[in-house]
Design a protein around this motif. Structure first.
Motif, short mmCIF file in Angstrom:
data_model
loop_
_atom_site.label_atom_id
_atom_site.label_comp_id
_atom_site.label_asym_id
_atom_site.label_seq_id
_atom_site.Cartn_x
_atom_site.Cartn_y
_atom_site.Cartn_z
N ASP A 18 89.08 6.92 11.77
CA ASP A 18 90.08 7.56 11.67
C ASP A 18 90.49 8.46 13.01
O ASP A 18 90.23 8.58 13.47
CB ASP A 18 90.59 9.02 10.84
CG ASP A 18 91.36 9.33 10.56
OD1 ASP A 18 92.89 8.85 11.89
OD2 ASP A 18 91.84 10.02 9.40
N ALA A 55 93.90 8.65 5.21
CA ALA A 55 94.58 7.95 6.29
C ALA A 55 95.67 9.26 6.37
O ALA A 55 95.29 10.55 7.51
CB ALA A 55 95.07 6.57 5.61
N HIS A 107 89.63 11.65 14.43
CA HIS A 107 89.45 13.04 13.83
C HIS A 107 87.60 13.11 13.66
O HIS A 107 87.20 11.85 14.01
CB HIS A 107 89.92 12.35 12.36
CG HIS A 107 91.04 13.16 12.36
ND1 HIS A 107 91.41 14.11 11.62
CD2 HIS A 107 92.07 12.03 12.44
CE1 HIS A 107 92.81 13.90 11.65
NE2 HIS A 107 92.99 13.02 12.12
MN MN Z 1 94.39 9.24 11.43
#
Ligand code: MN
Ligand code: PSU
Length: 307
Positions: free
Chosen positions: A141, A262, A133
């Motif tokens: 992430d 998350a 990300h």
């Molecule tokens: Mn993730």
């Protein structure tokens, strides 16, 4: 090959295909529960299965239902999953816990790869994979899809990765962990809705036979892990990057302002993009999944299956 104690349930069609040694293409279920709205999600899942049939293979949509790994869903099961609310999104970390507790959930790319491999299925078609990300240098992430590609021997056909992600970091991560990233029929790594990302793919192949040969060679060398085949969206269905990028920027700002984190990040962004493009992103998404189903079927036909 099949782990004897894994709680696998094969649909009648997939069981028959396995017995006959016919080519099988795995399909994921998180794209159904978290990637597209109802009823287009169920309609698309059916169209993708039909496309696999038309191209000489048998589709195996994978999901966890009441503590069993279903390899191939019946029409009733697909309908129920597509309409259910609050379905768990299962990846490597939560797959076993869900099964142990008799739960139900949709499988991400990572979890679908694990289940496909347990069922002896080598090829899997989806839309886009998870990746690194943007802002991962502080959020950490990184999708579990990436390390899965490094350890589970399944060839995954996707339209690259969405520009909601950091594409250069995603490619760097895949290179570090030894995942072959193969652009199909072009030099550039495709960016999901757009055929081009401005980034050169590490590898290029122009036929399903070459991709299948590379898959089999990794096995011959004893290398763990699979391959990522990055198949560009058909030209007629493409949304140019300059059209989609402002919406991506807005969705990312909203996610950050709302403190989304998350496993909620990807579904939040996909849903906002659908809303911000007034559904146009979905039309393109459907076309690219169908295109990936066709290529995956052709690859599966080139990989011998034990009858
Ligand atoms: Mn993730
Ligand atoms: N990217 C898409 N469409 C999707 C997904 C990702 O363009 O539907 C889904 C896939 O199931 C993928 C998962 O495996 O999201 C990745 O989630 P995360 O980023 O939380 O790892």
């Amino acid at each position: 090959m099949t782990k004897l104690n894994a709680p696998l349930t094969f649909s009648p069609e997939v069981a028959e295909a396995r017995a006959a040694g016919r080519p099988i293409v795995a399909l994921e279920s998180t794209i159904i529960t978290h990637g597209m709205p109802f009823p287009q999600n169920v309609q698309t899942a059916r169209r993708v299965e039909d496309e696999v049939h038309r191209h000489g293979a048998v589709p195996a949509t994978i999901a966890i239902l009441s503590g069993r790994i279903h390899i191939g869903l019946t029409s009733t099961e697909l309908d129920a999953l597509g309409q259910a609310r609050g379905v768990a999104k299962l990846s490597r970390a939560d797959l076993a816990a869900c099964l142990a507790m008799g739960g139900t959930g949709a499988t991400t790319v990572a979890a679908t790869m694990i289940c496909a491999d347990l069922a002896g299925i080598a090829v899997f078609a989806t839309g886009g994979i998870g990746g690194v990300h943007r802002g991962a240098e502080t959020s950490f992430d990184i999708s579990a899809d990436l390390p899965e590609l490094a350890q589970t021997p399944v060839t995954v056909v996707a339209a690259g990765a969405k520009a909601i992600l950091d594409l250069p970091k995603t490619l760097e991560y895949l290179e570090t962990c030894g995942v072959p990233v193969i652009a199909f029929g072009q030099d550039e790594f495709p960016a999901f809705w757009s055929r081009n990302s401005g980034l050169k793919a590490p590898l290029r192949m122009d036929s399903a036979a070459q991709i299948a040969a590379a898959h089999l060679m990794r096995a011959s060398l004893g290398l763990p892990g699979g391959q990522l085949v990055a198949n560009p969206i058909p030209l007629a269905a493409e949304i140019p990057a300059d059209k989609i990028n402002p919406h991506i920027e807005q969705a990312l700002r909203e996610a950050s302002a709302a403190g989304i984190c998350a496993k909620s990040v990807t579904p939040f962004l996909l849903n906002r993009l659908y809303e911000l493009t007034k559904g146009a992103s979905l039309v393109a998404n459907i076309e690219l999944v169908l295109n990936n189903a066709r290529l995956a079927s052709a690859i599966a036909a080139e990989i011998p299956r034990p009858a």
